[in-house]
Write an enzyme that holds these catalytic residues in place. Structure first.
Site, PDB file in Angstrom:
ATOM      1  CD  GLU A  17     -47.321 -66.235 -36.605  1.00 50.03           C
ATOM      2  OE1 GLU A  17     -46.425 -65.419 -35.995  1.00 50.03           O
ATOM      3  OE2 GLU A  17     -48.186 -65.637 -37.019  1.00 50.03           O
ATOM      4  CG  ASP A 109     -53.031 -57.036 -30.654  1.00 47.94           C
ATOM      5  OD1 ASP A 109     -52.203 -56.346 -30.269  1.00 47.94           O
ATOM      6  OD2 ASP A 109     -53.103 -57.817 -31.374  1.00 47.94           O
TER       7      ASP A 109
HETATM    8  P1  FAD Z   1     -44.957 -55.120 -24.980  1.00 47.26           P
HETATM    9  O1  FAD Z   1     -43.681 -55.462 -25.339  1.00 47.26           O
HETATM   10  O2  FAD Z   1     -45.575 -55.435 -23.401  1.00 47.26           O
HETATM   11  O3  FAD Z   1     -45.354 -53.964 -25.471  1.00 47.26           O
HETATM   12  C1  FAD Z   1     -46.727 -53.286 -25.730  1.00 47.26           C
HETATM   13  C2  FAD Z   1     -46.630 -51.577 -25.446  1.00 47.26           C
HETATM   14  O4  FAD Z   1     -46.210 -51.182 -24.260  1.00 47.26           O
HETATM   15  C3  FAD Z   1     -45.751 -51.195 -26.732  1.00 47.26           C
HETATM   16  O5  FAD Z   1     -46.351 -50.010 -27.173  1.00 47.26           O
HETATM   17  C4  FAD Z   1     -44.559 -50.642 -25.586  1.00 47.26           C
HETATM   18  O6  FAD Z   1     -43.639 -49.700 -26.176  1.00 47.26           O
HETATM   19  C5  FAD Z   1     -45.415 -50.273 -24.466  1.00 47.26           C
HETATM   20  N1  FAD Z   1     -44.365 -50.700 -23.231  1.00 47.26           N
HETATM   21  C6  FAD Z   1     -43.795 -52.043 -22.980  1.00 47.26           C
HETATM   22  N2  FAD Z   1     -43.162 -51.853 -21.783  1.00 47.26           N
HETATM   23  C7  FAD Z   1     -43.419 -50.645 -21.119  1.00 47.26           C
HETATM   24  C8  FAD Z   1     -43.201 -49.927 -19.920  1.00 47.26           C
HETATM   25  N3  FAD Z   1     -42.453 -50.498 -19.114  1.00 47.26           N
HETATM   26  N4  FAD Z   1     -43.994 -48.732 -19.555  1.00 47.26           N
HETATM   27  C9  FAD Z   1     -44.805 -48.401 -20.509  1.00 47.26           C
HETATM   28  N5  FAD Z   1     -45.038 -48.786 -21.535  1.00 47.26           N
HETATM   29  C10 FAD Z   1     -44.160 -49.954 -22.117  1.00 47.26           C
HETATM   30  N6  FAD Z   1     -50.700 -61.401 -30.227  1.00 47.26           N
HETATM   31  C11 FAD Z   1     -51.684 -62.395 -29.786  1.00 47.26           C
HETATM   32  O7  FAD Z   1     -52.284 -62.181 -29.007  1.00 47.26           O
HETATM   33  N7  FAD Z   1     -51.279 -63.919 -29.953  1.00 47.26           N
HETATM   34  C12 FAD Z   1     -49.933 -63.978 -30.723  1.00 47.26           C
HETATM   35  O8  FAD Z   1     -49.779 -65.248 -30.853  1.00 47.26           O
HETATM   36  C13 FAD Z   1     -49.204 -62.975 -31.058  1.00 47.26           C
HETATM   37  N8  FAD Z   1     -47.954 -63.181 -31.792  1.00 47.26           N
HETATM   38  C14 FAD Z   1     -47.192 -62.369 -32.013  1.00 47.26           C
HETATM   39  C15 FAD Z   1     -46.169 -62.594 -32.948  1.00 47.26           C
HETATM   40  C16 FAD Z   1     -45.025 -61.485 -33.274  1.00 47.26           C
HETATM   41  C17 FAD Z   1     -43.796 -61.962 -33.732  1.00 47.26           C
HETATM   42  C18 FAD Z   1     -45.478 -60.191 -32.900  1.00 47.26           C
HETATM   43  C19 FAD Z   1     -44.564 -59.159 -33.510  1.00 47.26           C
HETATM   44  C20 FAD Z   1     -46.800 -59.944 -32.407  1.00 47.26           C
HETATM   45  C21 FAD Z   1     -47.774 -60.911 -31.920  1.00 47.26           C
HETATM   46  N9  FAD Z   1     -48.804 -60.688 -31.524  1.00 47.26           N
HETATM   47  C22 FAD Z   1     -49.684 -61.906 -30.935  1.00 47.26           C
HETATM   48  C23 FAD Z   1     -49.130 -59.262 -31.221  1.00 47.26           C
HETATM   49  C24 FAD Z   1     -48.897 -58.768 -29.896  1.00 47.26           C
HETATM   50  O9  FAD Z   1     -49.398 -59.224 -28.750  1.00 47.26           O
HETATM   51  C25 FAD Z   1     -49.433 -57.228 -30.021  1.00 47.26           C
HETATM   52  O10 FAD Z   1     -48.519 -56.485 -30.901  1.00 47.26           O
HETATM   53  C26 FAD Z   1     -49.303 -56.402 -28.585  1.00 47.26           C
HETATM   54  O11 FAD Z   1     -50.136 -55.443 -28.874  1.00 47.26           O
HETATM   55  C27 FAD Z   1     -47.900 -56.201 -28.001  1.00 47.26           C
HETATM   56  O12 FAD Z   1     -47.307 -57.361 -27.491  1.00 47.26           O
HETATM   57  P2  FAD Z   1     -45.820 -57.186 -26.977  1.00 47.26           P
HETATM   58  O13 FAD Z   1     -45.568 -58.258 -26.241  1.00 47.26           O
HETATM   59  O14 FAD Z   1     -44.874 -56.757 -27.919  1.00 47.26           O
HETATM   60  O15 FAD Z   1     -45.959 -56.093 -25.782  1.00 47.26           O
END
Ligand code: FAD
Length: 292
Positions: A17, A109
């Site tokens: 990454e 985030d």
């Molecule tokens: P989601 O899968 O939408 O989950 C977010 C939260 O909502 C979780 O607590 C989940 O339990 C909850 N949730 C999901 N679906 C529902 C639903 N239907 N109803 C109620 N609650 C729900 N951030 C960046 O800004 N840029 C990046 O390039 C980046 N790269 C990343 C790479 C990796 C490998 C990882 C692990 C994280 C990365 N992040 C990045 C951070 C990420 O954006 C954050 O962790 C963010 O807070 C959650 O993103 P997600 O896509 O997992 O969200």
């Protein structure tokens, strides 16, 4: 090539990454770091997406440089929480024109003040996965959290929500960093029990900076192991020793994972080719890459 195909291969897939420049003046520095990293022959490199889309063009430009100029598969991160559907559509079109086939679909985030700009249309990553799959032609990855996502206190629910992302068509998963491999193994077991049987690639962070890791862990809810805490206590003020110990810890984690059948290793390089090189030099035979 689609990353999902790569991850179904028998050999260990090793990926890096990188993050894009925050300002235009650092573009050449990032390009140089990415070029050096490419000399280590990663199977693919992923490029992060700045909070709120702050690096959207630079993410696409660096991913395109990796894909087209360096000839290595690129995975472009894309977050949706601060975007409208129209903006995401444009972003996807730009990525397609730039030759990018693989996207890591993220929610992103929440802003620190918790207030989103008005008119935003996405709340969760599953909505982005769904839109990208509807558009077609991209391999779509999503994030997963061996210790559970920091905002979700109920770990069973967190897994249900992950299943929802998977059911929307995502093709592979990349984990948040973790320092205890048993946490990963338990997560994979529970995920499989919940019907999540996609390829999962394990995110490994070689820690070389004590202040940075404390901040990242508190934001992401990642736990430090007692063994890792001792390293920080002993070498936190000695950057050279911490770097060696952090690399050794990451190598140890990877050896254990490969021994236990994990086939996707994703190294959070923080744009540091020397760190990635130390890891790969120690593990060429473990990765079955003696020819590289
Ligand atoms: P989601 O899968 O939408 O989950 C977010 C939260 O909502 C979780 O607590 C989940 O339990 C909850 N949730 C999901 N679906 C529902 C639903 N239907 N109803 C109620 N609650 C729900 N951030 C960046 O800004 N840029 C990046 O390039 C980046 N790269 C990343 C790479 C990796 C490998 C990882 C692990 C994280 C990365 N992040 C990045 C951070 C990420 O954006 C954050 O962790 C963010 O807070 C959650 O993103 P997600 O896509 O997992 O969200």
């Amino acid at each position: 090539m689609f990353i999902s195909e790569m991850l179904r291969d028998d050999k260990v897939t090793v990926s890096f990454e990188v993050f894009p420049p925050k300002v235009e003046s650092s573009f050449d520095t990032v390009k140089a770091a990415v070029t050096e990293l490419n000399k280590l022959h990663p199977d693919y490199m992923s490029v992060t997406y700045g909070a709120g889309g702050s690096t959207s063009k630079k993410t696409t430009d660096i991913a395109s440089y990796i894909q087209k100029d360096l000839g290595t598969n690129a995975l472009a991160h894309l977050s949706c929480i601060s975007s409208t559907r129209e903006q995401i559509e444009k972003q996807l079109n730009d990525m397609r024109s730039a030759g990018i086939d693989n996207i890591l679909a993220l929610r992103g985030d929440m802003p620190e003040d918790g207030v989103l700009p008005g008119g935003m249309e996405y709340h969760y990553a599953w909505q982005l996965v769904e839109d990208i799959k509807k558009k077609g032609g991209f391999c779509v990855g999503a994030a997963c959290y061996p210790e559970g996502h920091v905002e979700c206190l109920n770990k069973t629910k967190d897994l249900d929500y992950l299943k929802q992302k998977v059911d929307c068509g995502c093709d592979f998963l990349v984990t948040q960093m973790f320092f205890d491999n048993n946490v990963l193994y338990t997560f994979l077991y529970n995920a499989l029990k919940a019907g999540i049987d996609l390829p999962v690639t394990a995110g490994i962070m070689p820690v070389t900076n004590s202040r940075q890791i404390s901040r990242i862990c508190s934001l992401s809810g990642t736990s430090l192991t007692p063994k890792f805490r001792s390293i920080l206590d002993k070498f936190g003020d000695n950057p050279a020793a911490l770097k060696q110990a952090g690399i050794a810890y990451a190598v140890d984690q990877i050896v254990d994972m490969v021994s236990n059948g994990i086939k996707g290793i994703h190294i959070y390089t923080m744009n540091k080719p020397d760190v990635a090189q130390s890891i790969l030099n120690s593990l060429s035979s473990v990765f079955g890459r003696d020819d590289n």
